[in-house]
Write an enzyme that holds these catalytic residues in place. Structure first.
Site, PDB file in Angstrom:
ATOM      1  N   ASN A   1       0.909  -1.351   0.019  1.00  0.00           N
ATOM      2  CA  ASN A   1       0.088   0.143  -0.011  1.00  0.00           C
ATOM      3  C   ASN A   1       1.044   1.293  -0.020  1.00  0.00           C
ATOM      4  O   ASN A   1       1.556   1.626   1.181  1.00  0.00           O
ATOM      5  CB  ASN A   1      -0.811  -0.180   1.214  1.00  0.00           C
ATOM      6  CG  ASN A   1      -1.991   1.118   1.262  1.00  0.00           C
ATOM      7  OD1 ASN A   1      -1.961   2.130   0.569  1.00  0.00           O
ATOM      8  ND2 ASN A   1      -2.844   1.296   2.289  1.00  0.00           N
TER       9      ASN A   1
ATOM     10  N   ARG B   1      -2.596  -2.033  -3.433  1.00  0.00           N
ATOM     11  CA  ARG B   1      -3.871  -1.270  -3.054  1.00  0.00           C
ATOM     12  C   ARG B   1      -4.077  -0.104  -3.840  1.00  0.00           C
ATOM     13  O   ARG B   1      -3.093   0.728  -3.851  1.00  0.00           O
ATOM     14  CB  ARG B   1      -3.998  -0.966  -1.696  1.00  0.00           C
ATOM     15  CG  ARG B   1      -5.237  -0.238  -1.270  1.00  0.00           C
ATOM     16  CD  ARG B   1      -5.283   0.491   0.214  1.00  0.00           C
ATOM     17  NE  ARG B   1      -6.508   0.939   0.297  1.00  0.00           N
ATOM     18  CZ  ARG B   1      -6.831   2.112   0.799  1.00  0.00           C
ATOM     19  NH1 ARG B   1      -5.502   2.647   1.682  1.00  0.00           N
ATOM     20  NH2 ARG B   1      -7.862   2.558   1.169  1.00  0.00           N
TER      21      ARG B   1
ATOM     22  N   HIS C   1     -13.274   2.596  -0.008  1.00  0.00           N
ATOM     23  CA  HIS C   1     -13.247   1.625   1.122  1.00  0.00           C
ATOM     24  C   HIS C   1     -13.862   0.206   0.685  1.00  0.00           C
ATOM     25  O   HIS C   1     -14.463  -0.570   1.203  1.00  0.00           O
ATOM     26  CB  HIS C   1     -14.017   2.052   2.433  1.00  0.00           C
ATOM     27  CG  HIS C   1     -13.218   3.233   3.058  1.00  0.00           C
ATOM     28  ND1 HIS C   1     -14.238   4.186   3.758  1.00  0.00           N
ATOM     29  CD2 HIS C   1     -12.286   3.510   3.371  1.00  0.00           C
ATOM     30  CE1 HIS C   1     -13.482   5.143   4.137  1.00  0.00           C
ATOM     31  NE2 HIS C   1     -12.029   4.720   4.067  1.00  0.00           N
TER      32      HIS C   1
ATOM     33  N   ARG D   1     -12.022  15.587   7.674  1.00  0.00           N
ATOM     34  CA  ARG D   1     -12.563  15.693   6.364  1.00  0.00           C
ATOM     35  C   ARG D   1     -13.988  16.042   6.727  1.00  0.00           C
ATOM     36  O   ARG D   1     -14.705  15.750   7.574  1.00  0.00           O
ATOM     37  CB  ARG D   1     -12.771  14.580   5.763  1.00  0.00           C
ATOM     38  CG  ARG D   1     -11.179  14.580   4.788  1.00  0.00           C
ATOM     39  CD  ARG D   1     -11.514  13.321   3.904  1.00  0.00           C
ATOM     40  NE  ARG D   1     -10.749  11.894   4.669  1.00  0.00           N
ATOM     41  CZ  ARG D   1     -10.410  10.795   4.250  1.00  0.00           C
ATOM     42  NH1 ARG D   1     -11.197  10.380   3.170  1.00  0.00           N
ATOM     43  NH2 ARG D   1      -9.462  10.003   4.845  1.00  0.00           N
TER      44      ARG D   1
ATOM     45  N   ILE E   1     -13.168   3.156  14.271  1.00  0.00           N
ATOM     46  CA  ILE E   1     -14.269   3.678  15.196  1.00  0.00           C
ATOM     47  C   ILE E   1     -15.300   2.601  15.161  1.00  0.00           C
ATOM     48  O   ILE E   1     -15.840   2.085  16.436  1.00  0.00           O
ATOM     49  CB  ILE E   1     -14.575   4.794  14.497  1.00  0.00           C
ATOM     50  CG1 ILE E   1     -13.613   5.950  14.866  1.00  0.00           C
ATOM     51  CG2 ILE E   1     -16.101   5.203  15.371  1.00  0.00           C
ATOM     52  CD1 ILE E   1     -14.068   7.209  13.839  1.00  0.00           C
ATOM     53  N   GLY E   2     -15.645   1.847  14.299  1.00  0.00           N
ATOM     54  CA  GLY E   2     -16.490   0.742  14.162  1.00  0.00           C
ATOM     55  C   GLY E   2     -16.450  -0.350  14.984  1.00  0.00           C
ATOM     56  O   GLY E   2     -17.237  -0.989  15.695  1.00  0.00           O
TER      57      GLY E   2
ATOM     58  N   GLU F   1      -8.736  -5.571   4.665  1.00  0.00           N
ATOM     59  CA  GLU F   1      -8.556  -5.333   3.251  1.00  0.00           C
ATOM     60  C   GLU F   1      -7.319  -5.932   2.678  1.00  0.00           C
ATOM     61  O   GLU F   1      -7.348  -6.343   1.719  1.00  0.00           O
ATOM     62  CB  GLU F   1      -8.372  -3.901   3.261  1.00  0.00           C
ATOM     63  CG  GLU F   1      -9.654  -3.053   3.461  1.00  0.00           C
ATOM     64  CD  GLU F   1      -9.341  -1.367   4.000  1.00  0.00           C
ATOM     65  OE1 GLU F   1      -8.955  -1.469   5.100  1.00  0.00           O
ATOM     66  OE2 GLU F   1      -9.640  -0.696   3.199  1.00  0.00           O
TER      67      GLU F   1
HETATM   68  P1  ADP Z   1      -7.827   4.718   9.200  1.00  0.00           P
HETATM   69  O1  ADP Z   1      -9.144   5.243   8.452  1.00  0.00           O
HETATM   70  O2  ADP Z   1      -6.574   5.670   9.144  1.00  0.00           O
HETATM   71  O3  ADP Z   1      -7.256   3.512   8.706  1.00  0.00           O
HETATM   72  P2  ADP Z   1      -8.540   3.611  11.664  1.00  0.00           P
HETATM   73  O4  ADP Z   1      -9.476   2.855  11.010  1.00  0.00           O
HETATM   74  O5  ADP Z   1      -7.429   3.160  12.409  1.00  0.00           O
HETATM   75  O6  ADP Z   1      -8.089   4.628  10.489  1.00  0.00           O
HETATM   76  O7  ADP Z   1      -9.729   4.535  12.517  1.00  0.00           O
HETATM   77  C1  ADP Z   1      -8.970   5.530  13.357  1.00  0.00           C
HETATM   78  C2  ADP Z   1     -10.282   6.005  14.461  1.00  0.00           C
HETATM   79  O8  ADP Z   1     -10.522   4.866  14.880  1.00  0.00           O
HETATM   80  C3  ADP Z   1      -9.908   7.086  15.272  1.00  0.00           C
HETATM   81  O9  ADP Z   1     -10.763   8.267  15.198  1.00  0.00           O
HETATM   82  C4  ADP Z   1      -9.575   6.360  16.415  1.00  0.00           C
HETATM   83  O10 ADP Z   1      -9.806   7.250  17.687  1.00  0.00           O
HETATM   84  C5  ADP Z   1     -10.599   5.343  16.427  1.00  0.00           C
HETATM   85  N1  ADP Z   1     -10.007   4.077  17.169  1.00  0.00           N
HETATM   86  C6  ADP Z   1      -8.860   3.426  16.601  1.00  0.00           C
HETATM   87  N2  ADP Z   1      -8.572   2.372  17.384  1.00  0.00           N
HETATM   88  C7  ADP Z   1      -9.410   2.606  18.749  1.00  0.00           C
HETATM   89  C8  ADP Z   1      -9.698   1.940  19.853  1.00  0.00           C
HETATM   90  N3  ADP Z   1      -8.784   0.806  20.301  1.00  0.00           N
HETATM   91  N4  ADP Z   1     -10.568   2.390  20.691  1.00  0.00           N
HETATM   92  C9  ADP Z   1     -11.221   3.393  20.313  1.00  0.00           C
HETATM   93  N5  ADP Z   1     -11.167   4.152  19.089  1.00  0.00           N
HETATM   94  C10 ADP Z   1     -10.265   3.730  18.198  1.00  0.00           C
END
Ligand code: ADP
Length: 397
Positions: free
Chosen positions: A7, A90, A179, A240, A331-332, A382
Site C-alpha cells: 500500500n 492497493r 473503502h 474531512r 471507530i466501528g 483489506e
Molecule cells: P484509518 O482510516 O486511518 O485506517 P482507523 O480505521 O485506524 O483509521 O480509525 C481511526 C479512528 O479509530 C480514530 O478516530 C480512533 O480514535 C479510532 N480508534 C482506533 N482504535 C481505537 C480503539 N482501540 N478504541 C477506540 N477508538 C479507536
C-alpha cells in the site's frame, strides 16, 4: 503461495507478506520518510518490531529495503525473493477505467495514469510503488486491487450527480465510492453470519475510521455509498468535512480570501471532528474531551451518530428492507458508544441493540435476539482481500 501486499503512499509504503495456504501474515512493515531520509519498521510473525534507518530516496529503494528485510537471515522469513509469487497493490481510485482487480500490464498502467487527473493525491504515489516493485522484482506478477471496484454495481441514478451530462462525460465526475475492499470483506462475512445466499441479503456496512463511508449492499451488490467523486463526501470524518452545501466553498473562498489549494486543505484537514470539536481528529481524544464536559466535542460526536442513523434509514428505504448493519474499522470496531447512539431509537425499522453485548470487547452480534435486523461488529481485513484476489488472478496464469 506467498503474496506480498503493498500500500504505497506519497512518503510511506506499508507491506504484508501472506502465506496463502494458511492465510497468515508472515511479516509486515512500513517504509517511512521515503524521499526524505528513510526508516523501516519490520516485524516477522511472533517477533518484536525492528526499526532501522535506511536511505530511501525513491519508492524503488524502499521496495529494495523491504525485500532485503524479508530475505534477511536474522529478521526475515523467506530465503529468496523468488519465493514471493506475486505482489498485490492497493489502489484507491480506478476511475471509470479500472473496475475490477487486474494483472498489471502496459495498458493497465496507462489506465491508472489517467486516474492521476481525478485522484492525484493517491494515484501518483501508487504508480511510484508499482513501478518500484516492477524495478526490484521484474519477474514477479503484479496485481491491482481497487477500492472503487466493489461500488461499480451502483445504478446510474445513484452514481450520477445532477450536473450537466456533457460535464460528467468530459471530466468523469460521478460517485465512485471508496473503502470498497473493506465493504466487500465485511459484507461477505456478514452474509456468512446471516446464513443466507448473497442474493437474499440487504446489508448496510459502516466503515468508520479516520475516513468513513457507508454502503448499501443489496443481493451482494453495492447499490449506493456515501463517498463520492473523492473520499471527501458523506459522513463527518476525522478532519474531512463530509457532505456540505457546495455553495459554502465559493462563499468561504471569497470571504476568507483563500485559493483553491487552500480550500482543499481546509476541507480535508481542518474540518470534521477536528474542526467542530477544536480538540482532535482522533475520536478517542474527542471522547476524552466529552468526559470532561466539552460541548463542542459532544457536538462532533452527535453529528456522526445522527448522520449514521440517517444513512441507515435512507439505505433501508433504497433497498426496501434491511437484514443487517455492520460496523467496522477503527471507530466501528472499538467505539461501542457510537454504535449504540447511532442505532438507538430505530426500533421502528426493527433494529434493537443489546447494550451488554455491544459493550463486550470482542462482540460480534450486538443486536438483541428478537431484533429483526441483525447488527454485527466485524473487523475488516483489506490486506487479506488484496492477497486473495492477487492469488486468484496469478494462479490462472
Ligand atoms: P484509518 O482510516 O486511518 O485506517 P482507523 O480505521 O485506524 O483509521 O480509525 C481511526 C479512528 O479509530 C480514530 O478516530 C480512533 O480514535 C479510532 N480508534 C482506533 N482504535 C481505537 C480503539 N482501540 N478504541 C477506540 N477508538 C479507536
Amino acid at each position: 503461495m506467498f503474496v506480498l501486499v503493498v500500500n504505497a503512499g506519497s512518503s510511506s509504503l506499508k507491506y504484508q507478506l501472506f502465506d496463502m495456504d494458511t492465510k497468515e501474515v508472515m511479516a509486515k512493515g512500513l517504509c517511512e520518510r521515503i524521499g526524505i531520509d528513510g526508516k523501516l519498521k519490520h516485524q516477522t510473525s511472533g517477533n518484536p518490531m525492528i526499526i532501522k534507518d535506511i536511505p530511501m530516496p525513491t519508492h524503488a529503494q524502499a521496495v529494495s529495503a523491504l525485500v532485503e528485510s524479508l530475505t534477511d537471515k536474522e529478521i526475515g522469513c523467506i530465503s529468496d525473493m523468488s519465493e514471493i509469487s506475486a505482489v498485490g497493490h492497493r489502489v484507491v481510485h480506478g476511475g471509470p477505467w479500472l473496475t475490477k482487480s487486474v494483472l498489471v500490464n502496459e495498458s493497465v498502467i496507462a489506465d491508472l495514469e489517467k486516474c492521476c487527473d481525478i485522484a492525484p493525491l493517491h494515484t501518483v504515489p501508487h504508480l511510484l510503488g508499482i513501478r518500484g516493485c516492477i524495478q526490484i522484482m521484474p519477474k514477479t506478477p503484479q496485481v491491482l486491487v481497487i477500492d472503487t471496484a466493489f461500488h461499480q454495481t451502483m445504478p446510474e441514478y445513484a452514481y450520477m450527480y445532477p450536473i450537466p451530462y456533457e460535464i460528467y462525460e468530459k471530466h468523469k465526475i460521478r460517485r465512485y465510492g471508496f473503502h470498497g475492499t473493506s465493504h466487500r470483506y465485511v459484507s461477505e462475512k456478514a452474509t456468512e453470519l446471516l446464513g443466507k445466499a448473497p442474493e437474499d441479503t440487504k446489508i448496510v456496512t459502516c466503515h468508520l475510521g479516520n475516513g468513513s463511508s457507508v454502503a448499501a449492499i443489496n443481493g451482494g451488490k453495492v447499490v449506493d455509498t456515501s463517498m463520492g467523486f473523492t473520499p471527501l463526501e458523506g459522513l463527518i470524518m476525522g478532519s474531512r468535512c463530509g457532505a456540505v452545501d457546495p455553495a459554502i466553498i465559493p462563499f468561504l473562498m471569497e470571504k476568507e480570501g483563500i485559493s483553491v489549494s487552500e480550500i482543499i486543505v481546509w476541507l480535508n484537514r481542518k474540518c470534521g471532528f477536528l474542526g467542530v470539536s477544536e480538540v482532535s481528529s482522533d475520536l478517542r481524544e474527542v471522547m476524552d474531551a466529552i468526559d470532561k464536559g466539552n460541548k463542542k466535542a459532544k457536538l462532533a460526536y452527535d453529528i456522526l451518530c445522527y448522520q449514521i442513523k440517517k444513512y441507515v434509514g435512507a439505505y433501508a428505504a433504497a433497498m426496501n428492507g434491511l437484514d443487517c448493519v455492520v460496523f467496522t474499522a477503527g471507530i466501528g470496531e472499538n467505539n461501542h458508544f457510537i454504535r449504540y447512539d447511532s442505532l438507538s431509537n430505530m426500533d421502528y425499522l426493527g433494529i434493537k441493540i443489546d447494550k451488554d453485548k455491544n459493550e463486550h470487547k470482542n462482540a460480534c452480534e450486538i443486536s438483541t435476539d428478537n431484533s429483526a435486523v441483525k447488527v454485527f461488529v466485524i473487523p475488516t481485513n483489506e490486506e487479506l482481500v488484496i492477497a486473495t484476489d492477487t492469488e486468484e488472478i496469478v494462479s490462472k496464469l
